[in-house]
Design a protein around this motif. Structure first.
Motif, mmCIF file in Angstrom:
data_model
loop_
_atom_site.group_PDB
_atom_site.id
_atom_site.type_symbol
_atom_site.label_atom_id
_atom_site.label_comp_id
_atom_site.label_asym_id
_atom_site.label_seq_id
_atom_site.Cartn_x
_atom_site.Cartn_y
_atom_site.Cartn_z
ATOM 1 N N LEU A 139 -4.237 -57.390 123.727
ATOM 2 C CA LEU A 139 -5.428 -56.542 124.379
ATOM 3 C C LEU A 139 -5.274 -56.128 125.782
ATOM 4 N N ARG A 161 -12.238 -53.586 122.051
ATOM 5 C CA ARG A 161 -10.909 -54.116 121.732
ATOM 6 C C ARG A 161 -11.046 -55.415 121.390
ATOM 7 N N GLN A 216 -9.988 -56.896 117.474
ATOM 8 C CA GLN A 216 -9.003 -57.809 117.388
ATOM 9 C C GLN A 216 -9.833 -58.922 116.410
ATOM 10 N N LEU A 256 -6.968 -47.011 119.545
ATOM 11 C CA LEU A 256 -7.305 -48.667 119.232
ATOM 12 C C LEU A 256 -6.952 -48.367 117.807
ATOM 13 N N ARG A 289 -3.171 -49.317 118.373
ATOM 14 C CA ARG A 289 -2.959 -50.441 118.938
ATOM 15 C C ARG A 289 -3.107 -51.683 117.705
#
Ligand code: ATR
Length: 286
Positions: A92, A142, A146, A169, A172
């Motif tokens: 994160l 985020r 996750q 995002l 990521r």
């Protein structure tokens, strides 16, 4: 808990800038009292300029800290400056919980765990879904992405006003996460089992757009990480349209559990009395 020199190290903190509206002291104060632990949890307002020094001083035994929480705007700096950030906070790039171990500052992020624990408590079976829609692409988004990815949700559609942030995002978090502009919202909702609002839309009486939730699965859950008001305009609409709703207060309560356990050695329970204490406080300051 005492360290080898018999100094009390039972003081935990919340640091942010500002911190005065935080309800975390009420939460941890309730659990400290419930367990009869002689400790404290205090809010400390620290400017961004002073934060690196604060992180260094944490390791000084005479400060008496066992750890604490970090909130806006220090979450990224807390991650960067911690000696031992865990994998969750590393992915994160932000930490909200710190504790001391062998004289080093360890860091994690408990927001995502709080989010799923709230759904587990209030919408049992929510995770039997394959598709989720997450509105918003900020810091809170985020942690939610996750956590639901780690829980096995196969497709997560991130819809955001600024599409580049949603794309960042998707890059990521890998294959399960797909980025979309606002105009694609209805399309992404088709057959989805979970809708999460991570934006400030509808917070504190602000306007929220009208959303037609009907493309979602009939047993879908709609949740909001905003908890003031408890029933946000988005949740109200979803409820009126016949969907299960979960408010965001439980995320705040549950994200506090792992920190308390690290600092004070007992695993606390989120109960109805605690929830009511926070709701009364919200009513007082409405
Ligand atoms: P946080 O860390 O609390 O998630 P943030 O990083 O400021 O806060 O993110 C806020 C989110 O709310 C973003 O997704 C933002 O959209 P942009 O990325 O386009 O800024 C979203 N948001 C805030 N106000 C909004 C509005 N009026 N309409 C749509 N989205 C909004």
């Amino acid at each position: 808990m005492r360290d080898s020199r018999e100094t009390f190290v039972n003081h935990a903190f919340l640091t942010g800038y500002p911190v005065k509206h935080s309800r975390s002291p009420l939460i941890h104060g309730y659990w400290l009292k419930q367990f009869g632990i002689e400790g404290s949890y205090r809010a400390l307002e620290i400017t961004p300029e002073a934060f690196p020094d604060f992180m260094r001083q944490l390791k000084d035994e005479t400060a008496g800290f066992c750890g604490g929480n970090v909130t806006i705007p220090h979450k990224e700096a807390a991650f960067r400056l911690a000696d031992r950030p865990d994998d969750l906070s590393a992915e994160l790039g932000a930490a909200n919980t710190l504790w001391l171990e062998d004289g080093e500052v360890c860091a994690t992020n408990t927001d995502g765990r709080g989010f799923v624990a709230n759904l587990d408590e209030r919408a049992k079976g929510w995770d039997r879904i394959s598709t989720a829609v997450v509105l918003g692409a900020g810091g809170a988004s985020r942690a939610v992405i996750q956590a639901i990815r780690d829980r096995g949700v196969k497709a997560i559609h991130v819809v955001n006003r600024t599409p580049e942030r949603a794309r960042e995002l998707a890059d990521r978090f890998g294959g399960a996460v797909h980025a979309h502009p606002m105009a694609a919202l209805a399309e992404t909702m088709s057959g989805a089992g979970l809708f999460v609002n991570t934006t400030s839309l509808g917070m504190d009486g602000e306007q929220a757009p009208a959303i037609d939730f009907s493309p979602m699965a009939g047993d879908a859950v709609v949740t909001d990480i905003v908890y003031v008001p408890l029933k946000t305009p988005l949740l109200r609409q979803a409820e009126e349209q016949g969907f299960r709703i979960v408010d965001g207060l439980g995320m705040l309560l549950h994200q506090a559990v792992p920190g308390f356990e690290k600092w004070f050695g007992r695993r606390p329970v989120v109960d109805e009395t605690l929830r009511q204490i926070i709701i009364s406080d919200m009513d007082k300051h409405a």
